[in-house]
Design an enzyme around this catalytic site. Structure first.
Site, PDB file in Angstrom:
ATOM      1  N   THR A  31       0.852  -1.189   0.000  1.00 33.24           N
ATOM      2  CA  THR A  31       0.000   0.000   0.000  1.00 33.24           C
ATOM      3  C   THR A  31       0.883   1.232   0.000  1.00 33.24           C
ATOM      4  O   THR A  31       1.597   1.497   0.968  1.00 33.24           O
ATOM      5  CB  THR A  31      -0.913   0.008   1.240  1.00 33.24           C
ATOM      6  OG1 THR A  31      -1.723  -1.168   1.239  1.00 33.24           O
ATOM      7  CG2 THR A  31      -1.821   1.238   1.218  1.00 33.24           C
ATOM      8  N   LYS A  49      -7.026   1.009  -3.627  1.00 39.54           N
ATOM      9  CA  LYS A  49      -6.633   0.461  -2.329  1.00 39.54           C
ATOM     10  C   LYS A  49      -6.770   1.517  -1.236  1.00 39.54           C
ATOM     11  O   LYS A  49      -7.140   1.220  -0.090  1.00 39.54           O
ATOM     12  CB  LYS A  49      -5.198  -0.066  -2.386  1.00 39.54           C
ATOM     13  CG  LYS A  49      -4.699  -0.671  -1.064  1.00 39.54           C
ATOM     14  CD  LYS A  49      -5.507  -1.881  -0.636  1.00 39.54           C
ATOM     15  CE  LYS A  49      -5.099  -2.447   0.724  1.00 39.54           C
ATOM     16  NZ  LYS A  49      -3.746  -3.020   0.742  1.00 39.54           N
ATOM     17  N   LYS A  75       0.093   4.322   9.193  1.00 40.71           N
ATOM     18  CA  LYS A  75       0.699   4.574   7.879  1.00 40.71           C
ATOM     19  C   LYS A  75      -0.365   4.827   6.805  1.00 40.71           C
ATOM     20  O   LYS A  75      -0.320   5.835   6.086  1.00 40.71           O
ATOM     21  CB  LYS A  75       1.557   3.383   7.466  1.00 40.71           C
ATOM     22  CG  LYS A  75       2.037   3.418   6.009  1.00 40.71           C
ATOM     23  CD  LYS A  75       2.754   2.144   5.624  1.00 40.71           C
ATOM     24  CE  LYS A  75       1.861   0.940   5.471  1.00 40.71           C
ATOM     25  NZ  LYS A  75       1.118   0.943   4.185  1.00 40.71           N
TER      26      LYS A  75
END
Length: 311
Positions: free
Chosen positions: A102, A178, A246
């Site tokens: 990601t 995503k 994150k």
């Protein structure tokens, strides 16, 4: 592809964490020759015991036709591709990189451009589904790239995923999708934790909360999947708090690039950041509920061995 053809195709998997290990073993089970790469010797030993070949540096994957990058973040992706021991300088022209980590859509675009300049193909191919689905080859892949790259990687994709979404012809689109998924996943986990904390604070039985909500309109996949971790008092990381620190930071930063406010995601980010700051960053992401425990003193369910030890 026949079993013999699969055995002739060399696949590398960089990153043998929960998702990477599962994916690598799923590919092994489908008949591919798989080399796993991880800096952790323990992970390499586990994969070797499963029947795969293991190496310590990405540069040792020069023999591979397809390389999957399943690392934690964009910095690691950059390092394993272009660092001193990176794989890019050693691959034959025409080899395929599946960039599954990601990362920000802008970084995915840049990686695609750099790999193309190096004579390599790239699919921007983030994955979702968790460790169990990775191991069974039932992931969802949100992919973008040129049709020729899909053709080269199709059999690998078929072996690792139940569903492959072809979202566009250029890197960046897969990572954009995503990011939508991670926004929802992070918000749903944080909200599930808040709902459980509220119910517990009001004196409701946590097990009863779970039973009622999973059969009511307030349910979500994340509530149903993560709340059992809270009920068992087991915060062994399947996906860690710091992953959502994150990922929700990437959502926030991308929103800033687009001048799009993301206030709900920002609120969830603050909760995960608070959990990380309190020392729970490497625990399961459901440990975000411990922020509420710290603030209000609610009593959370204990792990069975902890409860026994307290007697």
């Amino acid at each position: 592809m026949s079993q013999d053809q699969q055995q002739s195709q060399q696949v590398g998997v960089i990153g043998l964490g929960a998702m990477g290990m599962g994916t690598a073993t799923a590919l092994l089970s489908s008949g591919f020759q798989v080399t796993g790469c991880d800096i952790a010797s323990g992970a390499r030993e586990v994969f070797s015991a499963a029947g795969g070949k293991s190496v310590a540096t990405p540069a040792e994957l020069a023999h591979c036709d397809v390389v999957l990058v399943i690392v934690v973040n964009g910095q690691q992706a950059e390092e394993v591709l272009f660092g001193a021991q990176g794989v890019v300088a050693h691959l034959a022209p025409g080899s395929v990189i599946l960039q599954c980590a990601t990362v920000a859509p802008s970084q995915a675009k840049q990686l695609g451009e750099r790999l193309s300049a190096a004579g390599l193909w790239m699919l921007d191919a983030p994955i979702s589904g968790g460790a169990a689905k990775a191991k069974s080859g039932d992931l969802s892949v949100m992919a973008s790239g040129q049709p020729e790259v899909f053709n080269k990687a199709q059999r690998v994709l078929d072996a690792m995923a139940a569903k492959v979404y072809r979202l566009g012809d250029t890197p960046g689109v897969g990572s954009s999708m995503k990011l939508v998924n991670q926004l929802l996943a992070g918000v749903h986990i944080a909200t599930a934790a808040e709902a459980m904390a509220l119910g517990i604070r009001m004196g409701l039985d946590p097990e009863v909360i779970y039973e009622v909500i999973t059969h009511s309109a307030g349910n979500s996949w994340m509530f149903e999947n993560r709340v059992p971790h809270i009920l068992s008092g087991d915060y062994t990381p399947l996906s860690a708090v710091d992953i959502f620190v994150k990922d929700l930071n990437i959502v926030h930063q991308t929103g800033r690039e687009l001048s799009l406010a993301t206030p709900v995601a920002a609120s969830a980010l603050q909760q995960f950041t608070a959990a990380s700051g309190a020392g729970f960053g490497r625990e399961d992401d459901s440990a975000v509920i411990k922020v509420y425990q710290r603030l209000s003193g609610i009593a959370l369910p204990e792990a069975a061995n902890d409860a026994e030890g307290a007697k």
